[in-house]
Design a protein around this motif. Sequence first.
Motif, mmCIF file in Angstrom:
data_model
loop_
_atom_site.group_PDB
_atom_site.id
_atom_site.type_symbol
_atom_site.label_atom_id
_atom_site.label_comp_id
_atom_site.label_asym_id
_atom_site.label_seq_id
_atom_site.Cartn_x
_atom_site.Cartn_y
_atom_site.Cartn_z
ATOM 1 N N ILE A 55 50.361 9.928 2.702
ATOM 2 C CA ILE A 55 49.536 10.348 1.783
ATOM 3 C C ILE A 55 48.150 10.184 2.306
ATOM 4 N N LEU A 56 47.773 9.279 3.237
ATOM 5 C CA LEU A 56 46.558 9.145 3.904
ATOM 6 C C LEU A 56 46.552 10.264 4.930
ATOM 7 N N THR A 57 47.471 10.421 5.815
ATOM 8 C CA THR A 57 47.277 11.333 6.853
ATOM 9 C C THR A 57 47.738 12.817 6.723
ATOM 10 N N ALA A 58 48.343 12.985 5.518
ATOM 11 C CA ALA A 58 48.873 14.472 5.430
ATOM 12 C C ALA A 58 48.792 14.871 3.854
ATOM 13 N N GLY A 59 48.299 14.038 2.982
ATOM 14 C CA GLY A 59 48.309 14.413 1.682
ATOM 15 C C GLY A 59 46.939 14.234 0.945
ATOM 16 N N SER A 60 46.864 13.797 -0.263
ATOM 17 C CA SER A 60 45.555 13.743 -0.981
ATOM 18 C C SER A 60 44.534 12.844 -0.277
ATOM 19 N N GLY A 61 45.007 11.593 0.258
ATOM 20 C CA GLY A 61 43.852 10.871 1.174
ATOM 21 C C GLY A 61 43.153 11.572 2.193
ATOM 22 N N ARG A 62 43.805 12.333 2.756
ATOM 23 C CA ARG A 62 43.306 13.110 3.678
ATOM 24 C C ARG A 62 42.375 14.336 3.097
ATOM 25 N N ASN A 63 42.744 15.005 2.144
ATOM 26 C CA ASN A 63 41.771 15.896 1.312
ATOM 27 C C ASN A 63 40.707 15.409 0.898
#
Length: 230
Positions: A55-63
Motif C-alpha cells: 500500500i505504501l510503495t505501490a498503492g494509496s499510500g504512495r498516491n
Amino acid sequence: MTDAIGSAGLDLALLAWASPAYPVGAFAYSHGVEWAVESGDITDGESLHAWLTDILTAGSGRNDAILFVAAWQAARRDPAALTDIAELAIALAGASERRLESLQQGAGFLAATRAAWPSPKLEACAAAFGADTVYSVCFAAAVAARGLSLRPALDIYLSTFLSNIVSAAVRLSTIGQTEGQKIIARLSTAIGPLADAVEHATLDDLGGHAFRADLAALHHETQYSRLFRS
C-alpha cells in the motif's frame, strides 16, 4: 508561530494533527484490512507488514504522498490551484468506502484545524477546495498555510496513515499491540525513501498496482459482519 514551536524546532501543531486524539475519526476505518483478514490475506504480523508495504510503495499510500506534495506546493503558491487537485484526489478513490474514509477524515481534520489553529491562509485554501476534500490534501494545505516545510510533515502524515491501519489490525485481534509497534517501526524505514522519491513528483506520477488492496475496499462494502466502515 514561536508559541507553538518545541525545543527541537518542530511545530507542535503538527504533532497535534498527527495525534490519535485529533478528531478525524480514523478509528472507524480499516482501509480494507478487515476484509483482508476475513479472506485470509492477512493472518499475522508478517502478512500485515507485506500488505502495508505494498500500500505504501505501490498503492494509496504512495498516491496520497504525491497528492500531499502537490497540495502543499499549490497552497504555498496559488491556493486556487487546489480546486483541481482536490477534485482529482476524490476521483482516484477506487471504491465508495475508500472515498467515504478519505472525505470524512478530511472534513474532520479541516473542521478541527480551522477552529483550533485558524489562519487566513488556511481559509483561502478551504475556499478553493471546499469542505469535501480528501484527508491528504487538507493536511498538506494546513501544513503550507502554517508556513511549515514539506518535510518532515510528509513523513509524519505517512506514519499516521500507516499507524491508523495497524491500529485496526490490532482491534481485529490479528496481532497484538507490541507486534503492531514492531510493524510500525519496520515500516518507518520505508517512509523516508518514499518521501524522497515523491518530493519532486508531479500529478503525472500518480498510479499504482496494489490491486488486491483495491479489491479489499470493494469487497468490504458487502462484507456480512464487520467492525469498521471501510
